[in-house]
Design an enzyme around this catalytic site. Structure first.
Site, short mmCIF file in Angstrom:
data_model
loop_
_atom_site.label_atom_id
_atom_site.label_comp_id
_atom_site.label_asym_id
_atom_site.label_seq_id
_atom_site.Cartn_x
_atom_site.Cartn_y
_atom_site.Cartn_z
N ASP A 50 1.97 108.43 34.20
CA ASP A 50 3.35 108.93 34.20
C ASP A 50 4.20 108.18 33.17
O ASP A 50 3.71 107.89 32.07
CB ASP A 50 3.94 108.79 35.61
CG ASP A 50 4.94 109.87 35.94
OD1 ASP A 50 6.06 109.81 35.41
OD2 ASP A 50 4.60 110.77 36.72
N HIS A 89 10.72 108.47 36.45
CA HIS A 89 9.82 109.46 37.04
C HIS A 89 8.59 108.81 37.66
O HIS A 89 8.19 109.12 38.80
CB HIS A 89 9.42 110.46 35.96
CG HIS A 89 8.77 111.71 36.47
ND1 HIS A 89 7.41 111.85 36.57
CD2 HIS A 89 9.30 112.88 36.90
CE1 HIS A 89 7.12 113.05 37.03
NE2 HIS A 89 8.25 113.71 37.24
N SER A 233 6.81 117.60 41.06
CA SER A 233 6.37 116.25 40.70
C SER A 233 6.38 115.32 41.89
O SER A 233 5.56 114.39 41.97
CB SER A 233 7.30 115.67 39.63
OG SER A 233 7.11 116.27 38.39
#
Length: 280
Positions: A50, A89, A233
């Protein structure tokens, strides 16, 4: 560069919105009871591919190691890094995994830069490295629409599948074709709208196979903070965490057995035991 512009076939479901678990009932043939999901993730190695992970975030805890895919005029390579998360994220995904499987071992591989920027070759390099390291579970809350990467990603997903590395991949947030979540050798995930943080569902209309909490969920973010956010996600690491919990109690389980365990334990799947197979 070529992009996938062909609209998906009608009826394919990327996320579950406007419908409830009762709207997608699934009846399964009788089978042994699914593995117990109460494991802690102990002994299971999980890799988050990520944007990096913020070290020592109170909702993430310790990392086993942090790596980054570097790209320059000399090529693409994977190297150790002391940097954290570029955009939040990856930290969010790692925190969801930690919450779901608190005793798993977490490793970060950064393939995204600031403002969620990235490229298909960097994504591919990070995923290839993670598969080569033999992680038990790889969380990939990313995908690429670039069809030129599809063949190599497909081969890599198959390699992982046969070597008992489970890739848990996020569906795109919009109904477009992207990869590698579209491949049957990965566990693909979209989000549902239920309030239950421990609810996962099987999708009777793939290619997305499972739905998990991913809408208005609280996740860790940069600076030791937390936010509420929505997206496939954030459903994906919940399923990755479930995989870690199952594998902590069943370490010899194969990739297809693990997918079946998720199927049989989904809230909308009713198992009907049959003692005969249509005797005449």
């Amino acid at each position: 560069m070529a992009t996938a512009t062909t609209p998906p076939a009608a009826g394919l479901t990327w996320s579950l919105r406007g419908r409830r678990p009762a709207d997608i009932p699934v009846v399964a043939d009788g089978a042994p009871a699914p593995p117990h999901l109460a494991g802690s993730g102990a002994g299971v190695r999980v890799c988050v591919v990520d944007s990096g992970v913020e070290r020592d975030h109170p909702l993430v805890g310790p990392l086993a190691a942090s790596w980054v895919v570097a790209k320059d005029e000399q090529g693409v390579r994977v190297e150790r890094t002391t940097t954290g998360d570029t955009c939040g994220h990856g930290t969010a995904c790692a925190g969801i995994i930690r919450r779901t499987a608190p005793d798993c071992e977490l490793t970060s591989v950064r393939v995204l830069g600031e403002r969620f920027s990235g490229s298909g070759d960097v994504l591919l390099a990070g995923l290839r490295w993670a598969v080569g390291q033999g992680f038990d579970v790889i969380n990939l809350s990313l995908s690429t629409t670039r069809t030129r990467f599809a063949e190599e990603l497909h081969a890599l997903a198959d390699e992982a599948f046969f070597n008992r590395t489970v890739i848990v991949a996020s569906a795109h947030n919009t109904p477009v074709e992207s990869f590698p979540w579209r491949f049957a050798s990965v566990i693909s995930v979209g989000s549902h709208q239920e309030d239950d943080p421990d609810l996962h569902l099987y999708n009777p209309a793939p290619p997305v196979e499972f739905f998990a909490p991913g809408q208005n969920v609280e996740v860790p973010w940069l600076g030791g903070a937390s936010i509420r956010t929505t997206g496939n996600s954030f459903a994906t690491p919940y399923i990755a965490g479930l995989c870690a919990r199952i594998l902590s109690g069943h370490p010899r389980m194969t990739s297809f057995q693990l997918k079946n365990a998720l199927y049989l334990s989904a809230a909308n799947v009713s198992v009907v035991n049959t003692d005969s197979r249509g005797a005449s």
